[in-house]
Structures are given as structure tokens and as C-alpha cells.
Design a protein around this motif. Sequence first.
Motif, PDB file in Angstrom:
ATOM      1  N   UNK A  68      50.649  43.811  43.354  1.00 31.00           N
ATOM      2  CA  UNK A  68      51.514  43.972  42.328  1.00 31.00           C
ATOM      3  C   UNK A  68      51.558  42.806  41.239  1.00 31.00           C
ATOM      4  N   UNK A  69      51.956  43.306  40.048  1.00 27.73           N
ATOM      5  CA  UNK A  69      52.019  42.286  38.962  1.00 27.73           C
ATOM      6  C   UNK A  69      52.757  41.078  39.223  1.00 27.73           C
ATOM      7  N   UNK A  70      52.161  40.068  38.964  1.00 25.23           N
ATOM      8  CA  UNK A  70      52.818  38.463  39.425  1.00 25.23           C
ATOM      9  C   UNK A  70      52.331  37.854  40.821  1.00 25.23           C
ATOM     10  N   UNK A  71      51.590  38.871  41.522  1.00 22.10           N
ATOM     11  CA  UNK A  71      51.385  38.328  43.145  1.00 22.10           C
ATOM     12  C   UNK A  71      50.209  37.237  43.004  1.00 22.10           C
ATOM     13  N   UNK A  72      50.387  36.207  43.274  1.00 24.00           N
ATOM     14  CA  UNK A  72      49.331  35.122  43.469  1.00 24.00           C
ATOM     15  C   UNK A  72      48.353  35.536  44.445  1.00 24.00           C
ATOM     16  N   UNK A  73      47.066  35.199  44.357  1.00 27.82           N
ATOM     17  CA  UNK A  73      45.918  35.404  45.272  1.00 27.82           C
ATOM     18  C   UNK A  73      44.978  34.126  45.030  1.00 27.82           C
ATOM     19  N   UNK A  74      44.620  33.678  45.952  1.00 29.01           N
ATOM     20  CA  UNK A  74      43.435  32.785  46.121  1.00 29.01           C
ATOM     21  C   UNK A  74      42.491  33.075  47.064  1.00 29.01           C
ATOM     22  N   UNK A  75      41.284  33.194  46.477  1.00 24.72           N
ATOM     23  CA  UNK A  75      40.025  33.471  47.344  1.00 24.72           C
ATOM     24  C   UNK A  75      39.406  32.242  47.531  1.00 24.72           C
ATOM     25  N   UNK A  76      38.909  32.177  48.800  1.00 29.80           N
ATOM     26  CA  UNK A  76      38.466  31.121  49.458  1.00 29.80           C
ATOM     27  C   UNK A  76      36.809  31.607  49.746  1.00 29.80           C
ATOM     28  N   UNK A  77      35.558  30.901  49.139  1.00 28.10           N
ATOM     29  CA  UNK A  77      34.426  30.984  49.441  1.00 28.10           C
ATOM     30  C   UNK A  77      33.917  30.185  50.155  1.00 28.10           C
ATOM     31  N   UNK A  78      33.296  30.392  51.496  1.00 28.32           N
ATOM     32  CA  UNK A  78      32.814  29.668  52.329  1.00 28.32           C
ATOM     33  C   UNK A  78      33.529  28.438  52.811  1.00 28.32           C
ATOM     34  N   UNK A  79      34.740  28.557  52.762  1.00 30.73           N
ATOM     35  CA  UNK A  79      35.869  27.571  53.032  1.00 30.73           C
ATOM     36  C   UNK A  79      35.657  26.342  52.162  1.00 30.73           C
ATOM     37  N   UNK A  80      35.151  26.702  50.984  1.00 28.89           N
ATOM     38  CA  UNK A  80      34.759  25.332  50.061  1.00 28.89           C
ATOM     39  C   UNK A  80      35.476  25.599  48.769  1.00 28.89           C
ATOM     40  N   UNK A  81      35.004  26.662  48.028  1.00 28.81           N
ATOM     41  CA  UNK A  81      35.206  27.135  46.727  1.00 28.81           C
ATOM     42  C   UNK A  81      36.649  27.748  46.853  1.00 28.81           C
ATOM     43  N   UNK A  82      37.525  27.191  46.030  1.00 26.09           N
ATOM     44  CA  UNK A  82      38.785  28.107  45.720  1.00 26.09           C
ATOM     45  C   UNK A  82      38.798  28.760  44.536  1.00 26.09           C
ATOM     46  N   UNK A  83      39.571  29.908  44.590  1.00 22.68           N
ATOM     47  CA  UNK A  83      39.602  30.641  43.382  1.00 22.68           C
ATOM     48  C   UNK A  83      41.048  31.221  42.989  1.00 22.68           C
ATOM     49  N   UNK A  84      42.090  30.630  42.468  1.00 17.21           N
ATOM     50  CA  UNK A  84      43.152  30.931  42.310  1.00 17.21           C
ATOM     51  C   UNK A  84      43.347  31.887  41.193  1.00 17.21           C
ATOM     52  N   UNK A  85      44.080  32.996  41.307  1.00 13.81           N
ATOM     53  CA  UNK A  85      44.174  34.020  40.398  1.00 13.81           C
ATOM     54  C   UNK A  85      45.873  34.541  40.727  1.00 13.81           C
ATOM     55  N   UNK A  86      45.945  35.462  39.596  1.00 15.51           N
ATOM     56  CA  UNK A  86      47.220  36.255  39.515  1.00 15.51           C
ATOM     57  C   UNK A  86      47.187  37.631  39.181  1.00 15.51           C
ATOM     58  N   UNK A  87      47.531  38.572  40.037  1.00 20.86           N
ATOM     59  CA  UNK A  87      47.455  39.908  39.620  1.00 20.86           C
ATOM     60  C   UNK A  87      48.224  40.111  38.179  1.00 20.86           C
ATOM     61  N   UNK A  88      47.562  40.731  37.461  1.00 21.61           N
ATOM     62  CA  UNK A  88      48.191  40.982  36.033  1.00 21.61           C
ATOM     63  C   UNK A  88      48.491  42.424  35.635  1.00 21.61           C
ATOM     64  N   UNK A  89      47.930  43.372  36.231  1.00 18.30           N
ATOM     65  CA  UNK A  89      48.383  44.724  36.218  1.00 18.30           C
ATOM     66  C   UNK A  89      48.059  45.622  37.616  1.00 18.30           C
ATOM     67  N   UNK A  90      48.497  46.852  37.825  1.00 15.26           N
ATOM     68  CA  UNK A  90      48.253  47.508  38.989  1.00 15.26           C
ATOM     69  C   UNK A  90      48.421  48.771  38.174  1.00 15.26           C
ATOM     70  N   UNK A  91      47.651  49.980  39.015  1.00  8.03           N
ATOM     71  CA  UNK A  91      47.908  51.293  38.846  1.00  8.03           C
ATOM     72  C   UNK A  91      47.814  52.019  40.244  1.00  8.03           C
ATOM     73  N   UNK A  92      48.635  53.115  40.170  1.00  4.38           N
ATOM     74  CA  UNK A  92      48.697  53.697  41.190  1.00  4.38           C
ATOM     75  C   UNK A  92      49.138  55.303  40.879  1.00  4.38           C
TER      76      UNK A  92
END
Length: 173
Positions: A68-92
Motif C-alpha cells: 500500500x502507498x507509504x508502506x516501508x520495505x527493506x529487502x536484504x540480499x545475502x544477509x548483507x546488502x540492505x535496500x530500503x524502499x517505500x511503496x509509492x503506488x498500488x493498483x488493484x
Amino acid sequence: MSSADFTYDHVGATREPGFCPPGFHPMRVRTRLGEGEDVFRQAAEALLTWELHREMGVGVDTTADRAAPGVDVTITLAGVVRAPCRVVWTVEEHRRAGWAYGTLAGHPESGEESFVVDRTGDGTVWLTVSAFSRPARWYSRAGGPATRGLQHAYARRCGKVLRRLATRGIEED
């Protein structure tokens, strides 16, 4: 939602097919998932509830169970690289579902990426992963074209994994 938190301008621009701001690299990977309403529904649910990303084998830390817009998401790759993001739009919608997230401080890249499942008039279900990005950290800059290659490989793998999730328990004709 303040655009000041993002590491790029043009927040939400992945809604516009083919748009890529100057200085960014575009990406678009489209994968056929199958056919029919059941495939579409299962794909949409797996996408909107982060199941796709979890099945990809990456760490997923979110502030909500559903995109949903405004939801924060952090993707972690191999337990090392952190990639913080925020949902900016959705469509359903009846034949289209998905979302996009934009990069926040600390992400190796700067830009936006969208994941959209759509069901065409003939019933074919597709995943389209679109993005515009540029390196934001020293190691992503050092990777050069290899970094973009990894992003394309990740998008192709998303298609393969979502195809498997979307067709679970559905018999082919």
C-alpha cells in the motif's frame, strides 16, 4: 507521503510506461505467467502480499502485510546488502494488480521499480517488472554494467518464481 524521503525525483513515474528520467537506466522485463482468472488471482495475491519476494529467497521486512502507498520495505540480499524502499503506488483492478517502490537513503541504487500483473483480453497473464535506476553507493557504481545485468536477472527470476506461484494447483488445458 513526502517525496523528500526518496533518493530521486519523479516519485511515482513508473506508472507512466516507458518513462525514464535523464541520467537513469531504464529496465522492462515481461514474463508470461499462464492463462485464466485463477492464474491472475494467485499471481496478484502473491505479488501484493510480498510472497513473491519471500519466495525469491531475499529478506523482506515490511511495515504492513500487504503493499500500500507509504508502506516501508527493506529487502536484504545475502544477509548483507540492505535496500530500503517505500511503496509509492498500488493498483488493484479486475485485470491489473501491482505496486511500485522507490528507493530511500541507504539503498545501493537510486530510482523506482514496479511489479505489475495483468490479464490481457485473450486471458494471458503477464508480469511486467519496470524500473529506472542509477547507482547510489560506491559498490553499485563500481559494478557498472554488471549491476544492471544483476537487476535484469532478478527481474527475470521474479517472472519464473511468480509463474510457479500463480499456477500452483491449476491444471493446464
